[in-house]
Design a protein around this motif. Structure first.
Motif, PDB file in Angstrom:
ATOM      1  N   GLU A  68       0.860  -1.190   0.000  1.00 35.61           N
ATOM      2  CA  GLU A  68       0.000   0.000   0.000  1.00 35.61           C
ATOM      3  C   GLU A  68       0.895   1.238   0.000  1.00 35.61           C
ATOM      4  N   MET A  69       0.686   2.150  -0.959  1.00 35.81           N
ATOM      5  CA  MET A  69       1.602   3.256  -1.152  1.00 35.81           C
ATOM      6  C   MET A  69       1.010   4.637  -0.851  1.00 35.81           C
ATOM      7  N   LEU A  70      -0.295   4.807  -0.904  1.00 37.43           N
ATOM      8  CA  LEU A  70      -0.859   6.152  -0.795  1.00 37.43           C
ATOM      9  C   LEU A  70      -0.635   6.785   0.575  1.00 37.43           C
ATOM     10  N   SER A  71      -0.485   5.968   1.619  1.00 34.29           N
ATOM     11  CA  SER A  71      -0.220   6.530   2.940  1.00 34.29           C
ATOM     12  C   SER A  71       1.200   7.082   3.039  1.00 34.29           C
ATOM     13  N   HIS A  72       2.046   6.822   2.029  1.00 31.80           N
ATOM     14  CA  HIS A  72       3.428   7.333   2.005  1.00 31.80           C
ATOM     15  C   HIS A  72       3.605   8.433   0.957  1.00 31.80           C
ATOM     16  N   SER A  73       2.508   9.013   0.481  1.00 31.91           N
ATOM     17  CA  SER A  73       2.573   9.889  -0.686  1.00 31.91           C
ATOM     18  C   SER A  73       3.143  11.275  -0.399  1.00 31.91           C
ATOM     19  N   LYS A  74       3.131  11.724   0.840  1.00 35.13           N
ATOM     20  CA  LYS A  74       3.565  13.085   1.175  1.00 35.13           C
ATOM     21  C   LYS A  74       5.007  13.326   0.730  1.00 35.13           C
ATOM     22  N   GLY A  75       5.190  14.142  -0.285  1.00 36.48           N
ATOM     23  CA  GLY A  75       6.522  14.478  -0.784  1.00 36.48           C
ATOM     24  C   GLY A  75       7.238  13.345  -1.488  1.00 36.48           C
ATOM     25  N   PHE A  76       6.539  12.239  -1.699  1.00 36.96           N
ATOM     26  CA  PHE A  76       7.211  11.053  -2.238  1.00 36.96           C
ATOM     27  C   PHE A  76       7.732  11.277  -3.655  1.00 36.96           C
ATOM     28  N   LEU A  77       6.889  11.802  -4.534  1.00 37.48           N
ATOM     29  CA  LEU A  77       7.291  11.954  -5.930  1.00 37.48           C
ATOM     30  C   LEU A  77       8.437  12.947  -6.083  1.00 37.48           C
ATOM     31  N   ALA A  78       8.410  14.025  -5.285  1.00 36.55           N
ATOM     32  CA  ALA A  78       9.499  15.001  -5.340  1.00 36.55           C
ATOM     33  C   ALA A  78      10.806  14.372  -4.847  1.00 36.55           C
ATOM     34  N   MET A  79      10.717  13.591  -3.783  1.00 35.65           N
ATOM     35  CA  MET A  79      11.912  12.913  -3.256  1.00 35.65           C
ATOM     36  C   MET A  79      12.433  11.895  -4.259  1.00 35.65           C
ATOM     37  N   ASN A  80      11.534  11.218  -4.941  1.00 38.09           N
ATOM     38  CA  ASN A  80      11.950  10.185  -5.887  1.00 38.09           C
ATOM     39  C   ASN A  80      12.700  10.787  -7.069  1.00 38.09           C
ATOM     40  N   GLN A  81      12.335  12.009  -7.470  1.00 38.83           N
ATOM     41  CA  GLN A  81      13.034  12.666  -8.568  1.00 38.83           C
ATOM     42  C   GLN A  81      14.450  13.084  -8.170  1.00 38.83           C
ATOM     43  N   LYS A  82      14.638  13.353  -6.889  1.00 36.32           N
ATOM     44  CA  LYS A  82      15.925  13.874  -6.425  1.00 36.32           C
ATOM     45  C   LYS A  82      16.873  12.780  -5.945  1.00 36.32           C
ATOM     46  N   TYR A  83      16.296  11.734  -5.354  1.00 40.54           N
ATOM     47  CA  TYR A  83      17.128  10.688  -4.756  1.00 40.54           C
ATOM     48  C   TYR A  83      16.800   9.325  -5.350  1.00 40.54           C
ATOM     49  N   ASN A  84      17.704   8.385  -5.130  1.00 45.12           N
ATOM     50  CA  ASN A  84      17.502   7.011  -5.577  1.00 45.12           C
ATOM     51  C   ASN A  84      16.706   6.271  -4.512  1.00 45.12           C
ATOM     52  N   MET A  85      15.379   6.282  -4.648  1.00 49.40           N
ATOM     53  CA  MET A  85      14.510   5.704  -3.637  1.00 49.40           C
ATOM     54  C   MET A  85      14.419   4.187  -3.819  1.00 49.40           C
ATOM     55  N   PRO A  86      14.324   3.439  -2.702  1.00 47.75           N
ATOM     56  CA  PRO A  86      14.291   1.960  -2.784  1.00 47.75           C
ATOM     57  C   PRO A  86      12.904   1.415  -3.103  1.00 47.75           C
TER      58      PRO A  86
ATOM     59  N   THR B 252       6.534   0.147 -10.242  1.00 43.46           N
ATOM     60  CA  THR B 252       5.101  -0.077 -10.040  1.00 43.46           C
ATOM     61  C   THR B 252       4.606   0.645  -8.787  1.00 43.46           C
ATOM     62  N   GLN B 253       5.442   0.700  -7.751  1.00 40.34           N
ATOM     63  CA  GLN B 253       5.046   1.382  -6.516  1.00 40.34           C
ATOM     64  C   GLN B 253       4.995   2.899  -6.722  1.00 40.34           C
ATOM     65  N   ILE B 254       5.879   3.398  -7.554  1.00 43.89           N
ATOM     66  CA  ILE B 254       5.872   4.830  -7.868  1.00 43.89           C
ATOM     67  C   ILE B 254       4.687   5.171  -8.768  1.00 43.89           C
TER      68      ILE B 254
ATOM     69  N   ASP C 118      -2.169  18.661  -0.832  1.00 41.67           N
ATOM     70  CA  ASP C 118      -0.757  18.821  -0.487  1.00 41.67           C
ATOM     71  C   ASP C 118      -0.030  17.477  -0.459  1.00 41.67           C
ATOM     72  N   ASP C 119      -0.214  16.684  -1.509  1.00 41.19           N
ATOM     73  CA  ASP C 119       0.445  15.375  -1.668  1.00 41.19           C
ATOM     74  C   ASP C 119      -0.038  14.317  -0.683  1.00 41.19           C
ATOM     75  N   THR C 120      -1.034  14.614   0.126  1.00 43.07           N
ATOM     76  CA  THR C 120      -1.536  13.656   1.114  1.00 43.07           C
ATOM     77  C   THR C 120      -2.949  13.225   0.748  1.00 43.07           C
ATOM     78  N   PHE C 121      -3.213  11.937   0.867  1.00 43.81           N
ATOM     79  CA  PHE C 121      -4.534  11.400   0.569  1.00 43.81           C
ATOM     80  C   PHE C 121      -5.353  11.275   1.843  1.00 43.81           C
ATOM     81  N   TYR C 122      -6.627  11.601   1.719  1.00 41.40           N
ATOM     82  CA  TYR C 122      -7.561  11.522   2.841  1.00 41.40           C
ATOM     83  C   TYR C 122      -8.844  10.840   2.374  1.00 41.40           C
ATOM     84  N   ILE C 123      -9.536  10.249   3.335  1.00 36.06           N
ATOM     85  CA  ILE C 123     -10.920   9.840   3.099  1.00 36.06           C
ATOM     86  C   ILE C 123     -11.801  10.837   3.833  1.00 36.06           C
ATOM     87  N   VAL C 124     -12.560  11.607   3.069  1.00 32.28           N
ATOM     88  CA  VAL C 124     -13.486  12.571   3.656  1.00 32.28           C
ATOM     89  C   VAL C 124     -14.778  11.829   3.956  1.00 32.28           C
TER      90      VAL C 124
END
Length: 220
Positions: free
Chosen positions: A18-36, A40-42, A79-85
């Motif tokens: 499950e990846m959406l709970s880790h979404s905060k800033g994830f894509l920006a970090m992935n562009q800058k660093y070599n994320m593990p 498919t997870q990205i 703001d890069d974070t997913f919520y259930i309203v």
């Protein structure tokens, strides 16, 4: 192959993690660093982060309503974070929800973003993972409804119950085709067998494991 690339088929892969709970800033970090994380997870965060379509088909509206009733709301991203309203106005961070609810919330978002419309492909690795077994019938019904809408679906599952729900709730024999992958006696080759019914697969290690459990129960 280049021929397949030229078809330009819209596809979505849902990984086990499950990846959406880790979404905060994830894509920006992935562009800058070599994320593990593998692609498919990205990609699943990218797909869930796409803007919603102006409208969805009537059949998808029915599915969205069905999911909303279970998760008691709808999914938004801020703001890069997913919520259930929730229906009562509460906004619950994805990370605070049960993982089964997150899985359904992800499916809601993919449908609302227009990614699971006619002629698209959905690949889902272990949809039953961390899902309350009481929700197996609901998810099976949703997948069968998407298939009727023209979505080609490929699932990988280790759950006899989940696979069986797909089999018994299909309305046409050809709607669900079951494949079993296994290694040959030497362990060097991957073999396959296919059938329209679970019981017709041989060998069937899922059923073998279930039968072994039943034997132990009866011998108590």
């Amino acid at each position: 192959s280049e021929g397949w690339k030229g078809l330009n088929i819209q596809s979505v892969f849902i990984p086990t993690t499950e990846m959406l709970s880790h979404s905060k800033g994830f894509l920006a970090m992935n562009q800058k660093y070599n994320m593990p994380f593998d692609e498919t997870q990205i990609d699943i965060i990218v797909n869930a982060s796409l803007p919603e379509t102006r409208k969805v088909s009537q059949s998808c509206e029915i599915i969205l309503k069905e999911i909303s009733e279970v998760i008691n709301g709808k999914v938004v991203q801020e703001d890069d974070t997913f919520y259930i309203v929730k229906n009562d106005g509460r906004k619950i961070d994805f990370s605070l929800e049960a993982e089964g609810m997150r899985k359904l919330g992800l499916l809601w978002k993919l449908i609302r973003n227009g990614l699971l419309e006619k002629d698209s492909v959905l690949l889902w690795d272990e949809p039953e993972a961390n899902l309350n077994p009481e929700l197996y019938p609901l998810v099976a019904n949703i997948l069968l409804a998407l298939q009727k809408n023209g979505v080609q679906i490929f699932l990988a599952t280790h759950s006899y119950n989940f696979a069986k729900y797909l089999e018994i709730r299909r309305t046409e024999r050809e709607q669900v085709f079951i494949h079993n992958l296994y290694r040959n006696d030497s362990g060097k080759e991957i073999m396959s067998v296919s059938a329209y019914k679970m019981e017709d697969l041989e060998p069937n290690h899922i059923m073998m494991a279930d039968n072994q459990l039943l034997d132990e129960v009866y011998n108590m």
